[in-house]
Design a protein around this motif. Structure first.
Motif, PDB file in Angstrom:
ATOM      1  N   VAL A  75     -21.306 -11.034  84.388  1.00 19.87           N
ATOM      2  CA  VAL A  75     -22.189 -10.443  85.453  1.00 19.87           C
ATOM      3  C   VAL A  75     -23.557  -9.510  84.288  1.00 19.87           C
ATOM      4  O   VAL A  75     -22.660  -8.581  83.811  1.00 19.87           O
ATOM      5  N   GLY A  82     -24.476  -7.800  91.728  1.00 21.85           N
ATOM      6  CA  GLY A  82     -23.812  -8.328  90.245  1.00 21.85           C
ATOM      7  C   GLY A  82     -22.823  -7.873  91.451  1.00 21.85           C
ATOM      8  O   GLY A  82     -22.099  -8.268  90.640  1.00 21.85           O
ATOM      9  N   VAL A  85     -21.163 -10.266  92.406  1.00 21.93           N
ATOM     10  CA  VAL A  85     -20.884 -11.733  92.179  1.00 21.93           C
ATOM     11  C   VAL A  85     -19.445 -11.169  91.342  1.00 21.93           C
ATOM     12  O   VAL A  85     -18.696 -11.780  91.514  1.00 21.93           O
ATOM     13  N   ALA A  86     -19.578  -9.958  90.761  1.00 19.05           N
ATOM     14  CA  ALA A  86     -18.034  -9.832  90.550  1.00 19.05           C
ATOM     15  C   ALA A  86     -17.355  -9.199  91.377  1.00 19.05           C
ATOM     16  O   ALA A  86     -15.962 -10.442  91.404  1.00 19.05           O
ATOM     17  N   LEU A  98     -18.421  -7.884  84.101  1.00 22.37           N
ATOM     18  CA  LEU A  98     -20.314  -7.222  84.470  1.00 22.37           C
ATOM     19  C   LEU A  98     -20.322  -5.568  83.381  1.00 22.37           C
ATOM     20  O   LEU A  98     -19.892  -4.757  83.532  1.00 22.37           O
ATOM     21  N   VAL A 288     -23.786 -14.872  84.732  1.00 22.41           N
ATOM     22  CA  VAL A 288     -25.012 -14.548  85.796  1.00 22.41           C
ATOM     23  C   VAL A 288     -25.713 -13.291  85.647  1.00 22.41           C
ATOM     24  O   VAL A 288     -24.984 -12.430  85.764  1.00 22.41           O
ATOM     25  N   ASN A 289     -27.075 -13.643  85.501  1.00 18.74           N
ATOM     26  CA  ASN A 289     -28.084 -12.348  85.561  1.00 18.74           C
ATOM     27  C   ASN A 289     -28.376 -12.321  87.170  1.00 18.74           C
ATOM     28  O   ASN A 289     -28.769 -12.980  87.757  1.00 18.74           O
ATOM     29  N   ALA A 290     -27.734 -11.124  86.977  1.00 14.65           N
ATOM     30  CA  ALA A 290     -28.353 -10.369  88.638  1.00 14.65           C
ATOM     31  C   ALA A 290     -29.294  -9.024  88.147  1.00 14.65           C
ATOM     32  O   ALA A 290     -28.914  -8.034  89.201  1.00 14.65           O
ATOM     33  N   ALA A 443     -24.219 -13.147  96.263  1.00 11.54           N
ATOM     34  CA  ALA A 443     -23.006 -13.498  95.798  1.00 11.54           C
ATOM     35  C   ALA A 443     -22.465 -14.895  96.078  1.00 11.54           C
ATOM     36  O   ALA A 443     -22.010 -15.686  94.680  1.00 11.54           O
TER      37      ALA A 443
END
Length: 631
Positions: A75, A82, A85-86, A98, A288-290, A443
Motif C-alpha cells: 500500500v 491507506g 486498506v492495510a 505499507l 494499492v495507490n492510496a 478500503a
C-alpha cells in the motif's frame, strides 16, 4: 414556496424504502471461517500486553520480500484510506506492506472537519434533483458513520448539531429534511432529530444570536452526526495493522516502480527511507495507490501519460476559544454568502469552525489564505451574539480534498464526491476520492479489487465491519476513573526536584479518550519515569505521552507528536511552539538524537507551525499575511 421546496420529498421517500431493501439484501452473512478469523484477530488487538514491532523490524520485512517471495500487497499512502486498506488486507490473512513518505495522517486525514457524517447537503441535492445516486451516497455514508463510531468509541462520539431557523418556512423545511436524514439512517441512526423553541435554543446554545439583520430566531432543529479525533484514529488504524502483521513504515517514499521483464506489469517499488537515507526494493503481487491528493503523481510513475484523476479542493478551518460554543453542541450555518455550509463545533475543549471549499494547487504544506479565514469569521458572526474577532483565532489550517474523476467514465463533467477504484495499469490499483466517514468501505472495495487483480488467496472475507481498533476493546466512558484513582503524576520542577501531582479528571479523561484501554501505559510512564508534567499550560497533554508515542506509535519527529499524536498544533499553535523544546528533548532521549538532529527538528517544526495562521502567527500587509513566528 414551502410546497415547491417540499414537493420532491415523496419521490425520495419511495426511493428510500427501495434502497433500504436493496442494502439489506446486499449484506452477505459471515461464514464460520470468517467468524473464527474475526475472533483470532480480536484477541490480538485486545491483548493488553501487545506491542507494535519496532520500525527496524518493519523495514526488514519490506526488504525481505523478493521477486520469488513477494508480499501479497504493498500500500502506498498512510492516510485514513491507506491504513484502512492495510488493516483490511492483513485481517484477511494477506502479507501486507505499507509505506508513507511523511507521517501517518500527515496530509488530508489530519485536516478534516472532524465530523463523521452522512452528508446533509447530499441529501438536499438528492431531494431537489431527484438524484438517486446522491441518495445512495448518503445511505452508504450513514451506514459507515455508525460503524466508525462503534469501531473506535474512545476516539469517536455522537454530536448534536443545531440549525437555526429565522422564519417558519425554514423551520418546517429543515425539520422535514432532517427527519428524512433520520429515516435514511434507519437502524443506524444515532439519535432522533427534534425541533427546539427560541427559548429552549437559547438555553442550549447561549451564544446563538436571537435577533439581527432584520430577522428574529423562530427556533432551531437539532440533528446528530458523529465527531472524531481524526489523526489519532488514523494512527490507531496503522498500529492495528502492524499488530496483525502488516509491515507499516512512515517516512518511506516510493521513488519508482519496478516492472516485470516485459515492462507490462508493476511488480514492486524502489523505496527511499527518509530517516536512514538508504534505498531498497520491495516486491508485491499487487500495489494499492492510496496517496490521496498525490495519487496522480504515483500513477504517473507507472504510466507518464495517465490521465489526471484528482481535482483538488481546499478546506480551511479555524480554532477559537471554548466560549464560542457550548460543550456538546455544534452549530451549522446553512446559508453563507456563496451558498456554502459552515460548521462551528466543540472539539477537544476548543471550538473548530469551517470549512471552505475552493480550488487549489497540490502542495505538501497547504496554508490558509487570510480571505478564507475571514470568510469563516464573517459567516459565523451573523449567527452569534458575541463579538467574533480575528485575534481569537488560536490556529488556522488548510487541507486538500482529493475530489476524484473516474478516468474510465465517459462523462467527466461531474466530479464525484464518492470514491473511485480503478486499475489503469496492470498491478497498480488506485483508490481515491470519498471522505473520512467511508474510509472502511473504501478500503474494502480497494482490497476486493486488489485480490482480483493480483489473483490473491485470502484466508477469509472482510472483517473490518466488526473490528475495533487497538485500545477500543473493553473501553467504556468511565474508564478514566481508574486513572484518576490509581495513578499520580510525578513532575520534575525547574529546580530538579520531583513532586507528585494529581491525575485530575481533565488529564485522565484526555488520556482515556486518546489511548483507550492503553491509557494506563501512559499513566505508568508519567508516574514511574517522572514525566507527569503538562507540556502546555491549560492543556491536558503530558510529557509521558511523548515517550509513549515514540515507543508505541512510530512517532519519529516533534511535528508527529505536536500535530498528530497529540493535537496541540491544531488546537493552539502558539502553545505548541512553547511546548516544542521539551518535546524535542524527550524525543532526543528516546531516539538517541545528536545535537544536529535536535537543531534540525527545531527548524522543521517552526517552519511547519508557521503554516498554521493563529492571530499571533500572522502579519497584515495590504490585506495579505506573512509568517511572523517566534519560538
Amino acid at each position: 414556496m414551502a410546497a415547491s421546496r417540499l414537493k420532491p420529498l415523496a419521490a425520495v421517500v419511495a426511493a428510500t424504502g427501495a434502497s433500504l431493501a436493496a442494502i439489506s439484501l446486499a449484506q452477505t452473512p459471515a461464514t464460520a471461517s470468517d467468524r473464527g478469523s474475526l475472533e483470532a484477530v480480536r484477541r490480538k488487538l485486545a491483548d493488553p500486553t501487545v506491542m507494535v514491532p519496532p520500525r527496524e523490524v518493519q523495514e526488514s520485512a519490506l526488504i525481505g520480500s523478493s521477486p520469488t517471495s513477494p508480499l501479497d500487497m504493498l500500500v502506498v499512502g498512510g492516510g485514513a484510506t491507506g491504513c484502512g486498506v492495510a488493516l483490511d488486507a492483513v485481517s484477511r490473512g494477506l502479507r501486507v506492506g505499507l509505506v508513507e513518505r511523511e507521517d501517518f495522517s500527515s496530509g488530508t486525514s489530519s485536516r478534516s472537519t472532524k465530523l463523521i457524517h452522512g452528508g446533509v447537503r447530499y441529501l438536499e441535492k438528492a431531494v431537489f434533483n431527484l438524484d438517486y445516486g446522491q441518495l445512495k451516497l448518503v445511505f452508504h455514508a450513514l451506514r459507515e458513520r455508525k460503524q466508525v463510531i462503534e469501531n473506535a468509541p474512545h476516539l469517536c462520539h455522537a454530536l448534536p448539531c443545531m440549525t437555526p431557523c429565522f422564519d417558519w418556512i425554514e423551520a418546517v423545511y429543515y425539520w422535514i429534511g432532517l427527519k428524512m436524514y433520520d429515516l435514511v439512517a434507519g437502524r443506524r441512526m444515532l439519535h432522533l432529530s427534534r425541533y427546539y423553541s427560541e427559548e429552549e435554543s437559547a438555553e442550549l446554545f447561549p451564544t446563538l444570536a436571537r435577533k439581527g439583520h432584520g430577522r428574529s430566531l423562530k427556533g432551531t432543529v437539532v440533528y446528530y452526526d458523529g465527531q472524531m479525533n481524526d489523526s489519532r484514529l488514523n494512527v490507531g488504524l496503522a498500529c492495528s495493522a502492524a499488530l496483525l502483521g502488516a509491515a507499516v513504515l512512515n517516512y518511506a517514499e516510493v521513488i519508482s516502480f519496478i516492472k516485470d521483464e516485459f515492462g507490462e506489469r508493476v511488480i514492486g517499488a524502489r523505496i527511499h527511507d527518509k530517516q536512514s537515507g538508504k534505498e531498497f526494493d520491495t516486491y508485491a503481487k499487487v500495489i494499492v495507490n492510496a496517496a490521496g491528493p498525490f495519487c496522480d503523481s504515483v500513477r504517473k510513475m507507472a504510466n507518464k501519460d495517465a490521465p489526471t484523476m484528482i481535482c483538488p479542493s481546499s478546506g480551511v478551518h479555524i480554532v477559537l476559544p471554548d466560549y464560542y460554543s457550548p460543550e456538546g453542541m455544534g452549530l451549522i450555518v446553512p446559508k453563507t454568502k456563496d451558498g456554502r455550509v459552515v460548521f462551528m463545533l466543540p472539539w477537544l475543549g476548543r471550538t473548530v469552525a469551517g470549512t471552505t471549499d475552493s480550488s487549489t494547487s497540490i502542495t505538501m504544506l497547504p496554508e490558509p489564505h487570510e480571505d478564507e479565514i475571514q470568510f469563516i469569521l464573517d459567516a459565523i458572526s451573523d449567527y452569534l451574539n458575541v463579538q467574533v474577532r480575528r485575534v481569537d483565532v488560536l490556529s488556522a489550517w488548510s487541507g486538500i480534498r482529493p475530489l476524484a474523476v473516474d478516468p474510465s467514465a465517459k462523462n467527466t463533467e461531474s466530479i464525484s464526491r464518492d470514491h473511485v477504484v480503478c486499475e489503469d495499469y496492470p498491478g497498480l490499483i488506485t483508490i481515491t476520492g470519498g471522505k473520512w466517514t467511508t474510509y472502511r468501505s473504501m478500503a474494502e472495495d480497494a482490497v476486493d479489487a486488489a485480490i482480483k487483480a493480483g489473483k490473491l488467496n485470502p484466508t477469509n472475507g472482510c472483517l473490518t465491519d466488526n473490528l475495533r481498533i487497538v485500545g477500543a476493546y473493553d473501553w467504556d466512558p468511565a474508564s478514566f476513573t481508574v486513572l484518576a484513582q490509581h495513578y499520580v503524576r510525578m513532575k520534575k520542577t525547574y529546580g530538579g526536584k520531583v513532586i507528585p501531582g494529581v491525575m485530575d479528571s481533565a488529564i485522565s479523561k484526555h488520556l482515556s479518550h486518546a489511548y483507550g484501554t492503553l491509557a494506563e501505559r501512559v499513566a505508568i510512564i508519567a508516574q514511574n519515569e517522572n514525566l507527569g508534567k503538562r507540556l502546555a499550560h491549560g492543556y491536558p497533554f503530558l510529557e509521558a505521552e511523548v515517550a509513549y508515542c515514540a515507543r508505541n506509535e512510530y512517532c519519529e519527529s516533534a511535528i508527529d507528536f505536536l500535530a498528530r499524536r497529540s493535537r496541540l498544533a491544531f488546537l493552539d499553535t502558539d502553545a505548541a511552539s512553547r511546548a516544542l523544546p521539551r518535546v524535542i528533548q524527550i524525543l532526543a532521549a528516546e531516539h538517541k538524537w545528536e545535537k544536529a538532529r535536535q537543531k534540525l527538528e527545531m527548524q522543521k517544526a517552526k517552519e511547519f507551525l508557521e503554516t498554521f495562521k493563529s492571530s499571533k502567527n500572522a502579519q497584515f500587509r495590504d490585506g495579505k499575511h506573512t509568517g511572523n513566528f517566534t519560538a
